[in-house]
Design an enzyme around this catalytic site. Structure first.
Site, PDB file in Angstrom:
ATOM      1  N   ASP A 134      -4.902   9.710   9.475  1.00 54.68           N
ATOM      2  CA  ASP A 134      -3.573   9.240   9.855  1.00 54.68           C
ATOM      3  C   ASP A 134      -3.123   9.803  11.191  1.00 54.68           C
ATOM      4  O   ASP A 134      -3.339  10.973  11.510  1.00 54.68           O
ATOM      5  CB  ASP A 134      -2.549   9.611   8.777  1.00 54.68           C
ATOM      6  CG  ASP A 134      -2.844   8.939   7.447  1.00 54.68           C
ATOM      7  OD1 ASP A 134      -3.182   7.749   7.484  1.00 54.68           O
ATOM      8  OD2 ASP A 134      -2.739   9.589   6.399  1.00 54.68           O
ATOM      9  N   GLU A 149       0.856  -1.178   0.000  1.00 53.16           N
ATOM     10  CA  GLU A 149       0.000   0.000   0.000  1.00 53.16           C
ATOM     11  C   GLU A 149       0.895   1.232   0.000  1.00 53.16           C
ATOM     12  O   GLU A 149       1.668   1.442   0.941  1.00 53.16           O
ATOM     13  CB  GLU A 149      -0.872  -0.038   1.252  1.00 53.16           C
ATOM     14  CG  GLU A 149      -2.147   0.744   1.177  1.00 53.16           C
ATOM     15  CD  GLU A 149      -3.004   0.450   2.389  1.00 53.16           C
ATOM     16  OE1 GLU A 149      -3.290   1.399   3.139  1.00 53.16           O
ATOM     17  OE2 GLU A 149      -3.377  -0.727   2.595  1.00 53.16           O
TER      18      GLU A 149
END
Length: 262
Positions: free
Chosen positions: A57, A46
């Site tokens: 995140d 990824e």
């Protein structure tokens, strides 16, 4: 998409998906990291597209993204790097970013460029399901570019079914209702959630992410899904400034349990 589909057919269990931020720790590390991850035993990769406002995140990936942007990483440069790496590997490659980046690049141009350079699928956490279904589903499916949507412990059964219907890659099972890198283990509540998703018998493969960091959490997650995704822990390993080959080999070995003392 074909590489991704073939992977889930040939290796339906214990799949290891490693996330890294493109341009970190150094601008030109993308190809090296991809090839070394494959060599070390990752099953799919990824590739995070650094963004100035990464809502999903945690601090570790945010910091890596900030460093990558300072290093000079851009989406056009990343496409060039992926194209070069693709000539040397057939491992499935997933790009993870935010839809603002896609819009700025141009939606049609982005989809076609992914196909041209050998990207197998994308994850765009902030792309609403209704917008994808109304405006982009036909474009993605016509191009053969897989897309994976996320579910969380709070996702309703109706929405889970909708996610499963629209997904053409894998259902990303977010292990916790938080940002990446915040969990230190898997709780009983999380394991019950994984079991609930497993019993839902979704048509797509499932991959568990957020809070997966070592052999224990990886092995636990794989009991309930086709595999697991590790991001923040790998980013932290990359930040140790050791040789990439050594760092990557040891990290993947740790996750796989190959470095454990009997």
């Amino acid at each position: 998409m074909k590489r991704l589909n073939n992977l889930f057919k040939s290796t339906p269990n214990n799949l290891l998906n490693i996330y890294f931020t493109a341009g970190y720790p150094n601008l030109d590390d993308t190809e090296t990291i991809i090839l070394q991850l494959e060599k070390a035993g990752a099953d799919l990769i990824e590739i995070g597209v650094p963004f100035s406002d990464p809502l999903a995140d945690g601090p570790t990936i945010q910091d890596s993204g900030t460093a990558a942007l300072k290093n000079g990483m851009t989406l056009p440069l990343l496409f060039d790097q992926i194209e070069k790496a693709r000539k040397k590997t057939e491992i499935p490659l997933i790009m993870m970013g935010y839809f603002n980046q896609v819009m700025q690049y141009g939606e049609d141009k982005f989809i076609q460029k992914c196909v041209d350079v050998g990207v197998d699928g994308v994850i765009l956490p902030d792309l609403p399901l209704f917008e994808y279904e109304k405006f982009y589903r036909e474009k993605f499916e016509k191009a053969g570019l897989a897309i994976s949507f996320l579910i969380t412990p709070q996702t309703s059964p109706e929405r889970i079914q909708k996610v499963d219907d629209l997904t053409t890659g894998f259902v990303y099972v977010v292990a916790d209702s938080s940002i990446t890198g915040s969990s230190k283990g898997l709780s009983d509540a999380q394991l019950a959630y994984f079991q609930r998703i497993k019993e839902a018998n979704l048509k797509n493969p499932t991959m568990i992410g957020f809070g997966i960091s070592n052999n224990e959490t990886f092995s636990s997650a794989c009991q309930f899904a086709n595999g697991a995704i590790i991001g923040s822990a790998f980013i932290r390993a990359l930040g140790k400034e050791e040789a990439l080959e050594k760092t990557i080999s040891e990290f993947v070995g740790m996750v796989r349990g190959e470095n454990l003392v009997a």
